[in-house]
Enzyme design. Structure first.
Site, PDB file in Angstrom:
ATOM      1  N   GLU A 262     171.092  10.768  91.523  1.00 46.00           N
ATOM      2  CA  GLU A 262     170.867   9.705  92.523  1.00 46.00           C
ATOM      3  C   GLU A 262     169.378   9.540  92.781  1.00 46.00           C
ATOM      4  OE1 GLU A 262     171.619   7.278  94.294  1.00 46.00           O
ATOM      5  OE2 GLU A 262     173.590   7.395  95.211  1.00 46.00           O
TER       6      GLU A 262
ATOM      7  N   ASP B  53     170.246   8.319 101.831  1.00 54.52           N
ATOM      8  CA  ASP B  53     169.775   7.887 103.150  1.00 54.52           C
ATOM      9  C   ASP B  53     170.873   8.246 104.153  1.00 54.52           C
ATOM     10  OD1 ASP B  53     168.686   6.579 105.302  1.00 54.52           O
ATOM     11  OD2 ASP B  53     168.550   4.627 104.366  1.00 54.52           O
TER      12      ASP B  53
ATOM     13  N   LYS C  66     166.380  11.389 102.873  1.00 52.19           N
ATOM     14  CA  LYS C  66     165.854  11.148 104.218  1.00 52.19           C
ATOM     15  C   LYS C  66     166.665  12.022 105.166  1.00 52.19           C
ATOM     16  CE  LYS C  66     164.590   6.351 103.415  1.00 52.19           C
ATOM     17  NZ  LYS C  66     164.873   4.950 103.738  1.00 52.19           N
TER      18      LYS C  66
ATOM     19  N   VAL D 140     161.111   3.186 101.185  1.00 51.35           N
ATOM     20  CA  VAL D 140     160.224   3.480 100.064  1.00 51.35           C
ATOM     21  C   VAL D 140     160.574   2.670  98.813  1.00 51.35           C
ATOM     22  CG1 VAL D 140     159.566   5.795 100.844  1.00 51.35           C
ATOM     23  CG2 VAL D 140     161.635   5.517  99.449  1.00 51.35           C
TER      24      VAL D 140
ATOM     25  N   ASP E 186     163.660  -0.157  94.552  1.00 44.75           N
ATOM     26  CA  ASP E 186     163.210  -1.542  94.685  1.00 44.75           C
ATOM     27  C   ASP E 186     163.139  -2.007  96.125  1.00 44.75           C
ATOM     28  OD1 ASP E 186     166.070  -1.581  95.139  1.00 44.75           O
ATOM     29  OD2 ASP E 186     165.938  -3.765  94.994  1.00 44.75           O
TER      30      ASP E 186
ATOM     31  N   ARG F 134     160.189  -1.603  91.041  1.00 44.33           N
ATOM     32  CA  ARG F 134     160.813  -0.449  90.396  1.00 44.33           C
ATOM     33  C   ARG F 134     159.887   0.212  89.388  1.00 44.33           C
ATOM     34  NH1 ARG F 134     166.342  -0.618  91.676  1.00 44.33           N
ATOM     35  NH2 ARG F 134     167.242  -2.695  91.823  1.00 44.33           N
TER      36      ARG F 134
HETATM   37  P1  5GP Z   1     172.902   5.342 101.755  1.00 44.14           P
HETATM   38  O1  5GP Z   1     174.291   4.872 101.447  1.00 44.14           O
HETATM   39  O2  5GP Z   1     172.709   6.838 101.505  1.00 44.14           O
HETATM   40  O3  5GP Z   1     172.451   4.947 103.133  1.00 44.14           O
HETATM   41  O4  5GP Z   1     171.929   4.549 100.798  1.00 44.14           O
HETATM   42  C1  5GP Z   1     171.797   4.917  99.471  1.00 44.14           C
HETATM   43  C2  5GP Z   1     171.275   3.797  98.621  1.00 44.14           C
HETATM   44  O5  5GP Z   1     170.517   2.871  99.387  1.00 44.14           O
HETATM   45  C3  5GP Z   1     170.328   4.335  97.570  1.00 44.14           C
HETATM   46  O6  5GP Z   1     171.006   4.647  96.376  1.00 44.14           O
HETATM   47  C4  5GP Z   1     169.330   3.211  97.423  1.00 44.14           C
HETATM   48  O7  5GP Z   1     169.822   2.281  96.486  1.00 44.14           O
HETATM   49  C5  5GP Z   1     169.300   2.564  98.776  1.00 44.14           C
HETATM   50  N1  5GP Z   1     168.189   3.081  99.638  1.00 44.14           N
HETATM   51  C6  5GP Z   1     168.256   3.936 100.672  1.00 44.14           C
HETATM   52  N2  5GP Z   1     167.052   4.163 101.223  1.00 44.14           N
HETATM   53  C7  5GP Z   1     166.189   3.430 100.486  1.00 44.14           C
HETATM   54  C8  5GP Z   1     164.750   3.250 100.524  1.00 44.14           C
HETATM   55  O8  5GP Z   1     164.001   3.806 101.340  1.00 44.14           O
HETATM   56  N3  5GP Z   1     164.231   2.437  99.576  1.00 44.14           N
HETATM   57  C9  5GP Z   1     164.997   1.799  98.642  1.00 44.14           C
HETATM   58  N4  5GP Z   1     164.368   1.025  97.779  1.00 44.14           N
HETATM   59  N5  5GP Z   1     166.340   1.928  98.570  1.00 44.14           N
HETATM   60  C10 5GP Z   1     166.918   2.747  99.481  1.00 44.14           C
END
Ligand code: 5GP
Length: 193
Positions: free
Chosen positions: A105, A109, A137, A159, A165, A171
């Site tokens: 991965e 987040d 995070k 980020v 992206d 990217r």
């Molecule tokens: P989650 O479901 O854990 O909240 O989010 C995961 C997905 O969200 C990651 O695989 C990524 O695609 C996107 N994502 C989460 N945080 C960031 C960030 O800070 N920057 C970017 N570009 N994508 C993020």
């Protein structure tokens, strides 16, 4: 102006993890994974599109024979927060029953995307399933999701770079950077939001 300065000018407010730091840590992760998978042939599953850069460098940091496959799931769209609604956009090309699966991965987040993906993969009866994430995070973890190895823990900032992206751009930056909020604003104006 060097090419890196030029890239920074276009929407990058600060570099969080340099190219050298990324490569050093990924090499360490590769060696850890070599030790862990000694005598086995893991199937690395990269989560598109964000994990492409990490997956490429990680597999080359490993000497263990590996196989690779990819999955794509929907995440953010143009916004910068997970909706919690996850959809499989591209599934694997092969069965994983009895395989040692290593999910690769880009960033965890809230953990919602990964949790969904792991539920789907576990139902297919792999021999084992492990997760390596380049970034996490810590402060934002909303669900207690399995992550076995993490490259870097980062603060709760949006980020970009090294596969990650914003609106499908950035990217190809070779480092991890924080997006300049002004770039979000101008993107929103262009889109008429
Ligand atoms: P989650 O479901 O854990 O909240 O989010 C995961 C997905 O969200 C990651 O695989 C990524 O695609 C996107 N994502 C989460 N945080 C960031 C960030 O800070 N920057 C970017 N570009 N994508 C993020």
């Amino acid at each position: 102006m060097s090419w890196q300065t030029e890239r920074r000018a276009a929407g990058v407010s600060k570099i969080l993890i340099t190219e050298q730091e990324l490569q050093r840590r990924i090499y360490e992760l590769g060696k850890e994974l070599d030790a862990h998978y000694a005598g086995r042939v893991p199937l690395m599953i990269g989560v598109l599109n964000g994990a492409v850069a990490f997956m490429t460098d990680l597999m080359m940091a490993m000497t263990t024979p590996v196989e690779i496959d990819f999955m794509a799931v929907s995440s953010y769209g143009p916004a910068t927060r997970s909706s919690g609604v996850v959809r499989i956009l591209k599934d694997l090309n092969q069965e994983i029953e009895g395989r040692d699966v290593l999910v690769v991965e880009d960033i965890v987040d809230s953990g919602l995307t990964l949790q969904y993906l792991l539920d789907v993969l576990r139902r297919r009866n792999p021999a084992s399933i492990e997760v390596v994430a380049l970034l996490r995070k810590e402060s934002r973890a909303a669900v207690d999701v399995q992550v076995d190895r993490v490259g870097f823990s980062i603060p709760d900032e949006f980020v970009i770079g090294y596969g990650l992206d914003y609106a499908d751009r950035y990217r190809n930056l070779p480092y991890i950077a924080v997006l300049d909020p002004a770039a979000i604003q101008s993107e929103a104006e262009t889109a008429g939001v």
